[in-house]
Design an enzyme around this catalytic site. Structure first.
Site, PDB file in Angstrom:
ATOM      1  N   THR A 193       0.869  -1.169   0.000  1.00  0.00           N
ATOM      2  CA  THR A 193       0.000   0.000   0.000  1.00  0.00           C
ATOM      3  C   THR A 193       0.903   1.214   0.000  1.00  0.00           C
ATOM      4  O   THR A 193       1.931   1.238   0.672  1.00  0.00           O
ATOM      5  CB  THR A 193      -0.873   0.068   1.267  1.00  0.00           C
ATOM      6  OG1 THR A 193       0.000   0.201   2.398  1.00  0.00           O
ATOM      7  CG2 THR A 193      -1.690  -1.180   1.429  1.00  0.00           C
ATOM      8  N   GLU A 210      -5.536  -4.167   1.787  1.00  0.00           N
ATOM      9  CA  GLU A 210      -5.499  -5.041   2.968  1.00  0.00           C
ATOM     10  C   GLU A 210      -6.684  -6.001   3.026  1.00  0.00           C
ATOM     11  O   GLU A 210      -6.732  -6.883   3.871  1.00  0.00           O
ATOM     12  CB  GLU A 210      -5.494  -4.193   4.258  1.00  0.00           C
ATOM     13  CG  GLU A 210      -4.211  -3.424   4.513  1.00  0.00           C
ATOM     14  CD  GLU A 210      -4.208  -2.043   3.854  1.00  0.00           C
ATOM     15  OE1 GLU A 210      -4.968  -1.843   2.877  1.00  0.00           O
ATOM     16  OE2 GLU A 210      -3.456  -1.170   4.328  1.00  0.00           O
ATOM     17  N   LYS A 252     -11.608  17.336  14.394  1.00  0.00           N
ATOM     18  CA  LYS A 252     -12.078  17.076  15.752  1.00  0.00           C
ATOM     19  C   LYS A 252     -12.310  18.391  16.463  1.00  0.00           C
ATOM     20  O   LYS A 252     -11.369  19.078  16.857  1.00  0.00           O
ATOM     21  CB  LYS A 252     -11.078  16.197  16.500  1.00  0.00           C
ATOM     22  CG  LYS A 252     -10.957  14.826  15.826  1.00  0.00           C
ATOM     23  CD  LYS A 252     -10.052  13.859  16.569  1.00  0.00           C
ATOM     24  CE  LYS A 252     -10.049  12.536  15.815  1.00  0.00           C
ATOM     25  NZ  LYS A 252      -9.181  11.536  16.433  1.00  0.00           N
ATOM     26  N   TRP A 306     -16.695  14.951  15.898  1.00  0.00           N
ATOM     27  CA  TRP A 306     -16.056  14.816  14.603  1.00  0.00           C
ATOM     28  C   TRP A 306     -16.867  15.521  13.503  1.00  0.00           C
ATOM     29  O   TRP A 306     -18.094  15.433  13.451  1.00  0.00           O
ATOM     30  CB  TRP A 306     -15.916  13.336  14.203  1.00  0.00           C
ATOM     31  CG  TRP A 306     -14.920  12.582  15.043  1.00  0.00           C
ATOM     32  CD1 TRP A 306     -14.261  13.021  16.150  1.00  0.00           C
ATOM     33  CD2 TRP A 306     -14.478  11.235  14.818  1.00  0.00           C
ATOM     34  NE1 TRP A 306     -13.423  12.041  16.645  1.00  0.00           N
ATOM     35  CE2 TRP A 306     -13.545  10.933  15.843  1.00  0.00           C
ATOM     36  CE3 TRP A 306     -14.762  10.259  13.874  1.00  0.00           C
ATOM     37  CZ2 TRP A 306     -12.908   9.694  15.945  1.00  0.00           C
ATOM     38  CZ3 TRP A 306     -14.128   9.025  13.970  1.00  0.00           C
ATOM     39  CH2 TRP A 306     -13.209   8.749  14.993  1.00  0.00           C
TER      40      TRP A 306
END
Lengths: 541, 541
Positions: B185, B330, B439, B444
């Site tokens: 990755t 993944e 944040k 959030w």
């Protein structure tokens, strides 16, 4: 060097976890054994399966215990399967169509410790249970209102029993190779043999079965498994359906044409699976009533060779795709399916039906070959037939207790006991059972081919070909014929009719006429009994 | 108690065995790197893969060796993959779009011993190879006539090289958990991390990907994987296609609208998969030329969020079903797919598009949840967003060499680094990358939501939201805007436009205008660079 991927075991209870989380409100509708149609969901089934598991653990049952079911296809039966698997034990499906003595033998051989039983079968179990000392618990799949009087020991009423649990239960961790299910084959010779499915084999089978060229199952499907859960795992549908989130319609104990039609129609079933007899009954019902099948998209037919007319009627008259399938209890059970490959897609009419009549091609996960008696692989030419052998992650490697070891070879191939050929496109066709095939001068003659040909004669109701001892050729074919009522075909007429349609040396050496041919409980011709009847037959010189 | 089923390991080379035996004449058509369209079959691919394996063994390569490929999607690339797997080594796909320094770093980290490379990439490899001491062999994927002059050591010409082998080679036995493939990755921060697929994970992923509610792949399909094999395994298509026997159409290096259209049309492609950019180019080509898509049935779109207009145009103008998918290297890579569940089947128009815009639901084999920073699972209400975590048999358990351990927890969950919510039907929607989310006072704010809203303003070409330090709230949103050519929106206009479309406290504290926004090589906004540019930004009091 190992891969670095998660050790996520393939476990059956993960199927119901997935269904409950991703398709929680999808319905499972059952014709209950008590009568009415009842509705539940995957979320509810999982939560009741947890209660089953909790109660089993509480009562001392544990990993690897064989816990039997003798039950129709219902939501409760599914709850029991997943409850048993989720606490590490093994569901053992009993076939109620066997003789009580056989059932008792099987339960003792498996050492079943508990039994979940439908009301229908309680009378049989009352006779059998006292002869199965391992049995510590019998749970009747009913609510309090429907519990009958019974003299059985260790009895509980299912709804009362699970009501004692709160369902606060974590599935146990088990190895994916641990036993998950068990089913005995009822061979026509010898004792029944136990097949032991693993969690891994069941999950892989469920995936393979759902693929587009196998059964092709989607969450938008409404699946009616007519094939019973006690008959080779209902062809995996009680596992494939939750895996993909399809609605399940469970027919309970009513498998006649009108009852099956009622469920197909009222629940808008899109996919179903059953043996040919069920479809014959349904088609007869449709023809008598003039009804149609507007929702049904596809049916899978297996368990016995499917009459050509069934395929033809479903496809031409009702616009329902037919997939002819073949499998065995030892194969979880799917071995091959007759979906159309691109190489035969252009065929039409009879040529297409010829392909559909075959038992189909194996999906990835099933290896298949035919060999001669010396285990030499035969060509894939659509005519050279030999012993059909299979290999795969959902194929048995042995029977419980070690019986039947001669069916497994060192390279892992399982000898199915069937005789078949495979064509260049990969489609397999069963031509005989190995024990029935006629061995004439070192060559094999297919009894099924002779029988199919003979029954095509307009005066013949049923035909059976068997090998009879012959001084020169070892065996030669004898054809046993049952005439249609009021007809009296002669030997010469039958042989004339068959002439030039098979190889000359395949032609029966003689034809005898009988008033009936012996059958097994499941409707198959009892070749052993027939060979016994004609064991002293002598061909005219 | 173990099940008694065959220990049949799930191995990648069994996929090509199955294809060669059951779908041997099914075509694999490639736009070759040399230019012309070339045709082969699964049977031929398997027999050439055997030669690849034989040559690798002859040259001393062995189990677990990492053997790299830097190649477009072609039949040859597939031969190389299966040849490598069949002799027990690990195919390692290199992304040619990375910087040469990164590629060299990755090759050295993986200790690649051999490399199969397309002509296109030879100039890059000439620079890199001398810096990779482990490299013992470079095979150029070309025939003699197309071999260029090169100063590289250990070079062979693919066609000459495999011509030295007779293909008489038995695949080696490997454990299903052995490494099969490898892909790094390219994170925006830190060194690249190596994902190591096992045979088992690749085979299970191929099955899951082919299921009706995933991609839904049949032998009758003609599959064009535009998504490269070096980009997360071409989403498994080089494994799913032989598993089910679909015809494969490989686009080589030409991924522009006209070239993709030509292959779609001339080969009658029914199924394709690509990132949104490719589909945007194709749709533009179709609109410019007035062409149609008579054969194409379904496209899967992933790799980046799919513009709503792409879904709309495919479905409304071309009758092509769009499946929005999400995954990661993944995850092999499929994590979720947006097929329509029965619970949302009745939706139409915008409501249906809203569902299709989400990243989809996980199939069986992918577990998915969102949690807060304290790892507490959040409700599946379609609005509460948190860290997206996944688990499954085709999800990484670690990176090669042990990097990134903080992304894996003790219960096996992998933290994707994405922020998402999941609705009651199971559909997941990505709202941010964890490192980009703003944040503010412990809550959030989704930067993607702010950006999508801002670009809907008619004068805005591109928008990026970033968190900037704030004395009271920790961070507050700053919106960076690039205006469309010739337009000059004001801060007030943009904020007015956004007003009442998001929560009041989500509204940007300020808006700045820029002539451009920095992007990565793959077209994503470089948030890190942007945060660096505005690190000293101070909100007006």
């Amino acid at each position: 060097m190992l891969g670095l991927m998660q050790p996520w075991p393939l476990l059956c209870h993960k199927l119901i976890d997935h269904a409950a989380l991703q398709h929680g409100e999808r319905e499972v509708v059952s014709r209950s054994v008590e009568g009415p149609v009842v509705r539940t969901t995957y979320a509810a089934i999982r939560s009741r399966a947890k209660k089953v598991a909790q109660m089993l653990v509480r009562e001392g049952f544990g990993r690897g215990d064989r816990l039997a079911t003798m039950a129709w296809n219902t939501g409760r039966h599914i709850e029991v399967w997943y409850g048993i698997n989720g606490m590490g034990a093994v569901y053992h499906t009993l076939n109620p169509r066997l003789f009580p003595d056989q059932i008792a033998w099987i339960m003792n051989h498996a050492e079943d410790k508990a039994l979940f039983v439908d009301l229908t079968f309680l009378p049989v179990i009352e006779k059998i249970a006292p002869r199965v000392p391992s049995l510590k618990r019998i749970v009747v799949l009913a609510d309090r209102a429907h519990m009958p009087e019974t003299g059985l020991a260790h009895v509980a009423c299912f709804e009362d029993w699970i009501a004692e649990a709160d369902g606060d239960f974590d599935w146990v961790d088990v190895d994916e190779n641990a036993a998950s299910g068990m089913c005995y084959t009822s061979g026509t010779t010898g004792d029944p043999k136990g097949v032991v499915y693993s969690h891994r084999s069941n999950v892989l089978h469920a995936m393979i079965a759902a693929l587009p060229d196998s059964m092709g199952l989607s969450s938008r499907d409404v699946i009616l498994p007519v094939v019973p859960m006690f008959h080779a795992n209902a062809w995996g549908l009680a596992q494939s359906a939750p895996m993909i989130g399809a609605k399940l319609v469970m027919p309970g104990g009513k498998l006649d044409g009108a009852s099956v039609y009622e469920m197909l129609d009222s629940e808008r079933v899109t996919f179903s699976a059953a043996v040919p007899t069920v479809w014959l009954m349904l088609l007869q019902h449709l023809e008598e009533t003039g009804k149609a099948l507007p929702y049904l998209r596809k049916v899978v037919i297996g368990g016995a060779a499917c009459p050509r007319a069934v395929v033809q009627k479903f496809e031409a008259n009702y616009d329902v795709e037919v997939i002819h399938a073949w499998g065995m209890t030892e194969m979880s059970p799917l071995g091959s399916l007759g979906s159309i490959k691109p190489s035969v897609e252009a065929l039409e009419g009879d040529e297409r039906l010829d392909v559909k009549q075959k038992q189909g091609h194996p999906p990835f996960g099933v290896e298949m070959k035919v060999t001669d008696d010396a285990n030499v692989e035969l060509p894939r030419d659509g005519k050279t037939f030999g012993r059909l052998k299979v290999r795969g992650p959902a194929v048995a490697s042995a029977y419980f207790g070690g019986a039947g070891q001669e069916q497994f070879d060192a390279e892992g191939w399982f000898d199915t006991g069937d005789v078949a050929h495979i064509d260049a496109h990969g489609y397999m066709e069963i031509t005989d059972r190995a024990k029935d095939v006629i061995k004439s001068g070192g060559e094999w003659i297919s009894t099924i081919a002779l029988e199919n040909l003979a029954v095509a004669h307009p005066d013949v109701a049923e035909a059976a070909a068997i090998g009879v001892q012959h001084p020169k050729w070892g065996e030669r074919p004898l054809l046993v014929i049952v005439a249609k009522p009021g007809r009296a075909p002669t030997k010469a007429e039958v042989l004339d009719f068959m002439q030039d349609k098979v190889a000359k040396w395949w032609m029966p050496d003689d034809v005898v006429f009988a008033s009936e041919i012996p059958h097994t409980a499941t409707g198959k011709i009892q070749k052993i009994a027939l060979r016994e009847i004609y064991k002293d037959f002598v061909f005219a010189a």
